[in-house]
Design a protein around this motif. Structure first.
Motif, PDB file in Angstrom:
ATOM      1  N   THR A  92       0.803  -1.226   0.000  1.00  0.00           N
ATOM      2  CA  THR A  92       0.000   0.000   0.000  1.00  0.00           C
ATOM      3  C   THR A  92       0.835   1.275   0.000  1.00  0.00           C
ATOM      4  OG1 THR A  92      -0.102   0.133   2.420  1.00  0.00           O
ATOM      5  CG2 THR A  92      -1.796  -1.195   1.310  1.00  0.00           C
ATOM      6  N   GLY A  93       2.075   1.200   0.451  1.00  0.00           N
ATOM      7  CA  GLY A  93       2.884   2.398   0.613  1.00  0.00           C
ATOM      8  C   GLY A  93       2.520   3.204   1.841  1.00  0.00           C
ATOM      9  N   ASN A  94       1.708   2.634   2.727  1.00  0.00           N
ATOM     10  CA  ASN A  94       1.255   3.338   3.926  1.00  0.00           C
ATOM     11  C   ASN A  94       1.897   2.760   5.184  1.00  0.00           C
ATOM     12  OD1 ASN A  94      -0.465   4.995   2.470  1.00  0.00           O
ATOM     13  ND2 ASN A  94      -2.216   3.613   2.695  1.00  0.00           N
ATOM     14  N   VAL A  95       1.973   3.589   6.225  1.00  0.00           N
ATOM     15  CA  VAL A  95       2.415   3.080   7.517  1.00  0.00           C
ATOM     16  C   VAL A  95       1.382   2.090   8.045  1.00  0.00           C
ATOM     17  CG1 VAL A  95       3.760   5.135   8.097  1.00  0.00           C
ATOM     18  CG2 VAL A  95       1.346   5.000   8.799  1.00  0.00           C
ATOM     19  N   THR A  96       1.825   1.216   8.936  1.00  0.00           N
ATOM     20  CA  THR A  96       0.952   0.241   9.572  1.00  0.00           C
ATOM     21  C   THR A  96       1.112   0.342  11.075  1.00  0.00           C
ATOM     22  OG1 THR A  96       2.614  -1.523   9.679  1.00  0.00           O
ATOM     23  CG2 THR A  96       1.356  -1.325   7.619  1.00  0.00           C
ATOM     24  N   ARG A  97       0.285  -0.377  11.803  1.00  0.00           N
ATOM     25  CA  ARG A  97       0.435  -0.398  13.259  1.00  0.00           C
ATOM     26  C   ARG A  97       1.842  -0.842  13.636  1.00  0.00           C
ATOM     27  NH1 ARG A  97      -2.941  -2.214  18.250  1.00  0.00           N
ATOM     28  NH2 ARG A  97      -1.258  -2.786  19.689  1.00  0.00           N
ATOM     29  N   ASP A  98       2.355  -1.874  12.973  1.00  0.00           N
ATOM     30  CA  ASP A  98       3.681  -2.398  13.328  1.00  0.00           C
ATOM     31  C   ASP A  98       4.786  -1.394  13.023  1.00  0.00           C
ATOM     32  OD1 ASP A  98       2.543  -4.739  14.218  1.00  0.00           O
ATOM     33  OD2 ASP A  98       3.003  -5.887  12.402  1.00  0.00           O
ATOM     34  N   THR A  99       4.718  -0.727  11.864  1.00  0.00           N
ATOM     35  CA  THR A  99       5.791   0.216  11.533  1.00  0.00           C
ATOM     36  C   THR A  99       5.718   1.453  12.418  1.00  0.00           C
ATOM     37  OG1 THR A  99       4.584   1.378   9.757  1.00  0.00           O
ATOM     38  CG2 THR A  99       5.845  -0.588   9.145  1.00  0.00           C
ATOM     39  N   VAL A 100       4.510   1.860  12.787  1.00  0.00           N
ATOM     40  CA  VAL A 100       4.371   2.982  13.721  1.00  0.00           C
ATOM     41  C   VAL A 100       4.905   2.606  15.097  1.00  0.00           C
ATOM     42  CG1 VAL A 100       2.680   4.347  15.016  1.00  0.00           C
ATOM     43  CG2 VAL A 100       2.454   4.112  12.533  1.00  0.00           C
ATOM     44  N   GLU A 101       4.522   1.428  15.575  1.00  0.00           N
ATOM     45  CA  GLU A 101       4.966   1.002  16.913  1.00  0.00           C
ATOM     46  C   GLU A 101       6.485   0.930  16.988  1.00  0.00           C
ATOM     47  OE1 GLU A 101       3.455  -2.096  20.315  1.00  0.00           O
ATOM     48  OE2 GLU A 101       3.387  -2.768  18.215  1.00  0.00           O
ATOM     49  N   PRO A 139      -6.256   4.096   1.016  1.00  0.00           N
ATOM     50  CA  PRO A 139      -6.633   4.352   2.401  1.00  0.00           C
ATOM     51  C   PRO A 139      -5.726   3.622   3.381  1.00  0.00           C
ATOM     52  CG  PRO A 139      -8.185   2.840   1.374  1.00  0.00           C
ATOM     53  CD  PRO A 139      -7.298   3.335   0.278  1.00  0.00           C
ATOM     54  N   VAL A 140      -5.270   4.347   4.398  1.00  0.00           N
ATOM     55  CA  VAL A 140      -4.461   3.752   5.443  1.00  0.00           C
ATOM     56  C   VAL A 140      -5.372   2.931   6.352  1.00  0.00           C
ATOM     57  CG1 VAL A 140      -4.682   5.714   7.035  1.00  0.00           C
ATOM     58  CG2 VAL A 140      -2.666   4.237   7.162  1.00  0.00           C
ATOM     59  N   ASP A 141      -4.857   1.849   6.918  1.00  0.00           N
ATOM     60  CA  ASP A 141      -5.631   1.032   7.864  1.00  0.00           C
ATOM     61  C   ASP A 141      -5.558   1.717   9.229  1.00  0.00           C
ATOM     62  OD1 ASP A 141      -7.090  -0.963   9.033  1.00  0.00           O
ATOM     63  OD2 ASP A 141      -5.543  -2.511   8.869  1.00  0.00           O
ATOM     64  N   LEU A 142      -6.516   2.602   9.481  1.00  0.00           N
ATOM     65  CA  LEU A 142      -6.440   3.529  10.605  1.00  0.00           C
ATOM     66  C   LEU A 142      -6.747   2.897  11.958  1.00  0.00           C
ATOM     67  CD1 LEU A 142      -6.021   6.540  11.365  1.00  0.00           C
ATOM     68  CD2 LEU A 142      -8.507   6.807  11.138  1.00  0.00           C
ATOM     69  N   ASP A 143      -7.722   2.002  12.015  1.00  0.00           N
ATOM     70  CA  ASP A 143      -8.197   1.517  13.321  1.00  0.00           C
ATOM     71  C   ASP A 143      -7.097   0.879  14.171  1.00  0.00           C
ATOM     72  OD1 ASP A 143     -10.684   2.485  12.757  1.00  0.00           O
ATOM     73  OD2 ASP A 143     -11.619   0.537  12.383  1.00  0.00           O
ATOM     74  N   PRO A 144      -6.264  -0.018  13.633  1.00  0.00           N
ATOM     75  CA  PRO A 144      -5.207  -0.587  14.476  1.00  0.00           C
ATOM     76  C   PRO A 144      -4.212   0.469  14.969  1.00  0.00           C
ATOM     77  CG  PRO A 144      -5.521  -1.922  12.508  1.00  0.00           C
ATOM     78  CD  PRO A 144      -6.281  -0.654  12.295  1.00  0.00           C
ATOM     79  N   ILE A 145      -3.964   1.482  14.165  1.00  0.00           N
ATOM     80  CA  ILE A 145      -3.040   2.548  14.574  1.00  0.00           C
ATOM     81  C   ILE A 145      -3.668   3.388  15.675  1.00  0.00           C
ATOM     82  CG2 ILE A 145      -1.815   4.620  13.786  1.00  0.00           C
ATOM     83  CD1 ILE A 145      -1.627   3.240  11.017  1.00  0.00           C
ATOM     84  N   ARG A 146      -4.953   3.680  15.549  1.00  0.00           N
ATOM     85  CA  ARG A 146      -5.632   4.423  16.608  1.00  0.00           C
ATOM     86  C   ARG A 146      -5.692   3.613  17.895  1.00  0.00           C
ATOM     87  NH1 ARG A 146     -10.612   8.179  16.181  1.00  0.00           N
ATOM     88  NH2 ARG A 146      -9.699   8.521  18.240  1.00  0.00           N
ATOM     89  N   GLU A 147      -5.926   2.314  17.783  1.00  0.00           N
ATOM     90  CA  GLU A 147      -5.963   1.463  18.979  1.00  0.00           C
ATOM     91  C   GLU A 147      -4.639   1.551  19.729  1.00  0.00           C
ATOM     92  OE1 GLU A 147      -6.963  -3.198  20.160  1.00  0.00           O
ATOM     93  OE2 GLU A 147      -6.355  -2.685  18.120  1.00  0.00           O
ATOM     94  N   LEU A 148      -3.545   1.533  18.987  1.00  0.00           N
ATOM     95  CA  LEU A 148      -2.217   1.644  19.585  1.00  0.00           C
ATOM     96  C   LEU A 148      -2.004   3.018  20.208  1.00  0.00           C
ATOM     97  CD1 LEU A 148       0.827   0.707  19.901  1.00  0.00           C
ATOM     98  CD2 LEU A 148       1.173   1.679  17.607  1.00  0.00           C
TER      99      LEU A 148
END
Length: 376
Positions: free
Chosen positions: A105-114, A133-142
């Motif tokens: 996707t070329g987007n950040v993920t929960r894992d790359t943000v963490e 679209p970025v997969d926002l919910d897991p990133i917000r959960e974190l």
């Protein structure tokens, strides 16, 4: 041989008429048409509040400012993005910390943000890169659990969806672009959307030098009230000329996205059997607007990315290198993480953007596909 452009905004007589009417009204600075554009954008993006700005960069700046980010804070951002994403963190005195991205996707993920979080992280900026679209919910959960503000850089995202809703609708605060390279345009211009009234109210003040009374309210009064300045603000206003144009463009958005997705479907079907070309696709959680139709040039393809760009140029086709890597630029080289950003580097070096815009003709798209097949 006519040139095939990589992008061209879709503009018509309606935009000309709307801007001319704004000029004839005598109100060309920020005024009623900007307010109308904000209300229409709120409805279209399912956002409680929208605040128009002079660009997406200024929207990002204000988003971080009203989110409480400042000196001494860290802001996690993708390097795989236009440099403004990182610059906005610097504008508020914070330090950008680069996260890597997902190769598909070329987007950040929960894992790359963490992996990029530090004890000083105050905010994370996620990007809907190229309209994916970025997969926002897991990133917000974190981040929500840690009190970290999530800002969605939806510069490319108008018309994309996440879990059935417009991108940005479920972010605490989002920033949008109306640059001519984006899906809809006001020439330059941007927008903030947020669900927090206090953030919207402060952003409105800050965009007008932090005046206690808006310029529109002062000009509408026979006896203008005295204004006060409670903090240092900025001149980040949108003009009514842009607001008038934006209202017309926003009305075109569904048709623009439908056309772009149809053109993207043609590319996907025609490129599927070409070894070594991997096109961007919709992720499982949403639909993209194909603001950019990017393709990764893999080792199986006979030409390198640079050689393919030259080959397309020889055929009169204007493609572009893929998304830049901010960590390679002079202001940010020293902030490259010690572990590196391998996916960012790979995508930056091996992706290109193909022509895709509303008025792209069938014959011109066939020229692009034929040129891509040529070296195979």
């Amino acid at each position: 041989m006519t040139r095939v452009n990589v992008m061209r905004p879709w503009l018509g007589d309606e935009e000309v008429t709307a801007v001319a009417e704004a000029i004839r009204s005598g109100w060309v600075a920020q005024g009623p048409r900007v307010a109308a554009f904000e209300r229409a954008f709120e409805a279209a993006m399912q956002a409680p509040y929208a605040v128009a700005t002079s660009s997406c960069t200024t929207a990002l700046h204000l988003a971080l400012a009203v989110g409480g980010v400042g000196a001494g804070d860290d802001v996690v951002v993708p390097s795989f993005s236009f440099i403004a994403t990182a610059n906005a963190a610097v504008y508020v005195g914070a330090r950008p910390v680069f996260a890597d991205v997902d190769p598909a996707t070329g987007n950040v993920t929960r894992d790359t943000v963490e992996a990029a979080l530090t004890p000083s992280t105050r905010a994370v900026v996620v990007v809907d890169q190229g309209g994916v679209p970025v997969d926002l919910d897991p990133i917000r959960e974190l981040c929500d659990a840690k009190g970290i503000v999530v800002v969605e850089d939806a510069a490319c995202g108008a018309g994309s969806t996440y879990k059935g809703r417009p991108v940005g609708a479920t972010a605490p605060i989002s920033a949008w672009s109306f640059h001519p390279r984006k899906i809809i345009t006001t020439g330059e211009g941007g927008m903030i959307t947020t669900g927090r009234e206090e953030w919207a109210t402060r952003a409105r003040r800050l965009r007008e030098h932090a005046m206690s009374v808006s310029a529109a309210d002062r000009h509408a009064s026979v006896l203008a009230p005295a204004e006060e300045y409670g903090e240092v603000g900025f001149n980040y206003r949108m003009t009514d000329l842009q607001g008038a144009m934006g209202l017309v463009q926003l009305g075109r958005l569904p048709e623009i996205v439908a056309r772009r997705r149809a053109l993207a479907d043609v590319y996907a079907k025609q490129l599927a059997d070409i070894p070594g070309l991997r096109p961007v696709t919709d992720p499982a959680w949403g639909t993209g607007n194909f603001q950019s139709y990017w393709v990764e040039v893999e080792p199986e393809y006979p030409l390198s990315r640079e050689a393919l760009l030259a080959h397309l140029a020889d055929a009169g086709i204007s493609a572009r290198r893929g998304i830049m890597a901010a960590h390679r630029q002079a202001p940010y080289q020293e902030l490259t993480p010690t572990s590196g950003l391998p996916i960012t580097d790979r995508l930056t070096d091996h992706t290109l953007i193909l022509p895709l815009f509303h008025e792209l003709t069938e014959s011109d798209q066939e020229r692009v596909i034929a040129a891509l097949r040529g070296p195979v």
